[in-house]
Design an enzyme around this catalytic site. Structure first.
Site, PDB file in Angstrom:
ATOM      1  CG  HIS A 138      34.446  39.505  44.815  1.00 43.34           C
ATOM      2  ND1 HIS A 138      34.944  40.513  43.879  1.00 43.34           N
ATOM      3  CD2 HIS A 138      35.119  38.480  44.523  1.00 43.34           C
ATOM      4  CE1 HIS A 138      35.658  40.103  43.060  1.00 43.34           C
ATOM      5  NE2 HIS A 138      36.004  38.761  43.334  1.00 43.34           N
ATOM      6  CB  SER A 142      34.841  36.319  42.004  1.00 40.36           C
ATOM      7  OG  SER A 142      35.251  34.740  41.493  1.00 40.36           O
ATOM      8  CE  LYS A 181      39.309  40.577  44.076  1.00 34.11           C
ATOM      9  NZ  LYS A 181      39.374  39.206  44.245  1.00 34.11           N
TER      10      LYS A 181
HETATM   11  C1  LIG Z   1      40.435  38.277  43.851  1.00 34.48           C
HETATM   12  C2  LIG Z   1      40.184  36.904  44.585  1.00 34.48           C
HETATM   13  C3  LIG Z   1      41.152  36.391  45.266  1.00 34.48           C
HETATM   14  C4  LIG Z   1      42.563  36.926  45.299  1.00 34.48           C
HETATM   15  O1  LIG Z   1      42.913  38.041  46.097  1.00 34.48           O
HETATM   16  P1  LIG Z   1      44.179  39.011  45.526  1.00 34.48           P
HETATM   17  O2  LIG Z   1      44.316  39.572  46.709  1.00 34.48           O
HETATM   18  O3  LIG Z   1      43.445  39.845  44.375  1.00 34.48           O
HETATM   19  O4  LIG Z   1      45.031  37.925  45.332  1.00 34.48           O
HETATM   20  C5  LIG Z   1      40.767  35.370  46.405  1.00 34.48           C
HETATM   21  N1  LIG Z   1      39.586  34.707  46.369  1.00 34.48           N
HETATM   22  C6  LIG Z   1      38.245  35.533  45.476  1.00 34.48           C
HETATM   23  C7  LIG Z   1      37.305  34.947  45.708  1.00 34.48           C
HETATM   24  C8  LIG Z   1      38.914  36.487  44.845  1.00 34.48           C
HETATM   25  O5  LIG Z   1      37.871  37.264  43.985  1.00 34.48           O
END
Ligand SMILES: *Cc1c(COP(=O)(O)O)cnc(C)c1O
Length: 397
Positions: free
Chosen positions: A216, A188, A248
């Site tokens: 991502h 990330s 995202k």
């Molecule tokens: C953002 C993220 C999460 C968490 O997801 P949310 O739906 O925002 O809680 C989990 N793993 C990774 C790698 C992330 O970047």
């Protein structure tokens, strides 16, 4: 009131700690968008160009998603009103899980309230005392927390280091009941890819469950934005459990877990963060359904996203600013010192460009960076403007 509360010593201790963070440039505070989540928006009432969201496809304020959210709220109301196992499962949850199974070419899927709790659910449910987890050193915090909560033995392998992973697999006792390897597919903060074909091959060789976090990668990797499986040509025989977020690239909120029906049915029965939490509301489900539909109809958005990110990377390289070469919209520009990083972030913001600085503990000490993220709703001319600003500051990188 007995006059003894609040405990002043605690307040003073917290204030001192916060002050310490401030002195080393690591105090965090909230910034407020006063417009919608999109490339051109307003921050604290001022127009800005947003270069630090995970809204990669520009879906968050897309009219189709807005209309679908409105319709879902109109038809089903504002809350699921209960957890999934009580009376909170609505036909929209089922529709979304079916649409996600088609999208991911998965045997079965289950929707969670967000990716953080999906990772907690997976890691605390599938492994426990007497089991072992192999986790990449740069995995997301939600994976780290899931590992800690699971009570399984934890073996952390050096970032993307296949040899180290194999050594740990070889050396660990076979008396463990279960082995599970877990990795982000797209990391990330750095935007680099895990060597998933090699990791998955090790999982098969050492009889481990392979779990991948596509937070991502969903909507980003693969010709159809289906994630790391599509990108690497791997399926559910290789990557047993694939999770991803709907908040995202897909522009809504929530998360999914995809895998064999037995995994999913087991989660429904055992995963505490699934069982003891109110289900996602209709509006979020409606928006997610619209996002999957839109992505299937217009996969060219994924191509545009990649082209914009490549264009930006090339622009930085032309300025002799070092950037990694990954097929992702995450472009980290390393500064090093946290205070300098935040000063640069503020400098860009004064000029109407919002790029968040990332500091320890999110990244390693000395590795503070400006994490630029590209969105498909940016124009090439927007990126030209940003590159001109980087040119002015090129000696700072
Ligand atoms: C953002 C993220 C999460 C968490 O997801 P949310 O739906 O925002 O809680 C989990 N793993 C990774 C790698 C992330 O970047």
């Amino acid at each position: 009131m007995n006059g003894k509360l609040p405990p002043k010593s605690v307040i003073a201790a917290l204030a001192a700690e916060l002050n310490g963070l401030k002195e080393v440039g690591q105090l965090r505070f909230l910034r407020t968008l006063s417009g919608p989540q999109q490339a051109h928006t307003t921050l604290d009432g001022r127009p800005i160009l947003l270069l630090c969201s995970n809204n990669y496809l520009g879906f968050a304020n897309h009219p189709r998603l807005r209309a679908a959210a409105q319709k879902a709220a109109q038809d089903y109301g504002c809350s699921a009103g209960a957890s999934r196992l009580i009376s909170g499962t609505m036909s929209l949850h089922v529709e979304l899980e079916e649409a996600l199974a088609v999208f991911k070419k998965a045997p079965k899927t289950l929707v969670f309230n967000n990716g953080y709790v999906a990772n907690l659910a997976l890691l605390t449910t599938l492994v426990g005392d007497g089991d072992v987890i192999y986790s990449d050193a740069l995995n997301h915090a939600s994976i780290v927390d899931g590992c800690r909560l699971s009570r399984a033995q934890l073996k952390i392998y050096r970032h993307c280091d296949i040899e180290h992973l194999e050594k740990l697999l070889k050396n660990s006792a076979t008396s463990f009941r279960r082995r599970l390897i877990v990795s982000d597919s797209v990391f990330s903060m750095d935007g680099d890819l895990a060597p998933l074909p090699e990791v998955a091959a090790l999982a098969r060789r050492y009889d481990a469950i392979m779990m991948v976090d596509d937070a991502h990668a969903t909507g980003v990797l693969g010709a159809g934005g289906r994630g790391s499986g599509e990108h690497f040509g791997l399926d559910f025989n290789d990557l047993d459990i694939q999770m991803g977020t709907l908040g995202k690239a897909l522009g809504s909120c929530g998360a999914y877990v995809a895998g064999a029906p037995q995994f999913i049915d087991y989660l429904i029965n055992k995963a505490r963060s699934f069982i003891y939490s109110t289900a996602l509301p209709p509006a979020a489900l409606g928006a997610s359904l619209a996002a999957i539909e839109l992505l299937s109809e217009e996969p060219e958005r994924v191509v545009r996203l990649r082209s914009l990110a490549d264009y930006f990377r090339q622009g930085l390289r032309r300025l002799e600013i070092a950037v990694r070469d990954d097929p992702t919209p995450i472009v980290p520009v390393v500064v090093g010192d946290p205070q300098r990083t935040m000063a640069l972030s503020a400098w860009f913001l004064e000029r109407g460009v919002f790029i968040q600085g990332i500091r320890p503990p999110t990244v390693a000490p000395g590795q503070s960076l400006l994490r630029v993220t590209i969105s498909a709703d940016l124009e090439y001319s927007d990126l030209d403007r940003v590159l001109e600003l980087f040119e002015e500051k090129r000696n700072d990188f």
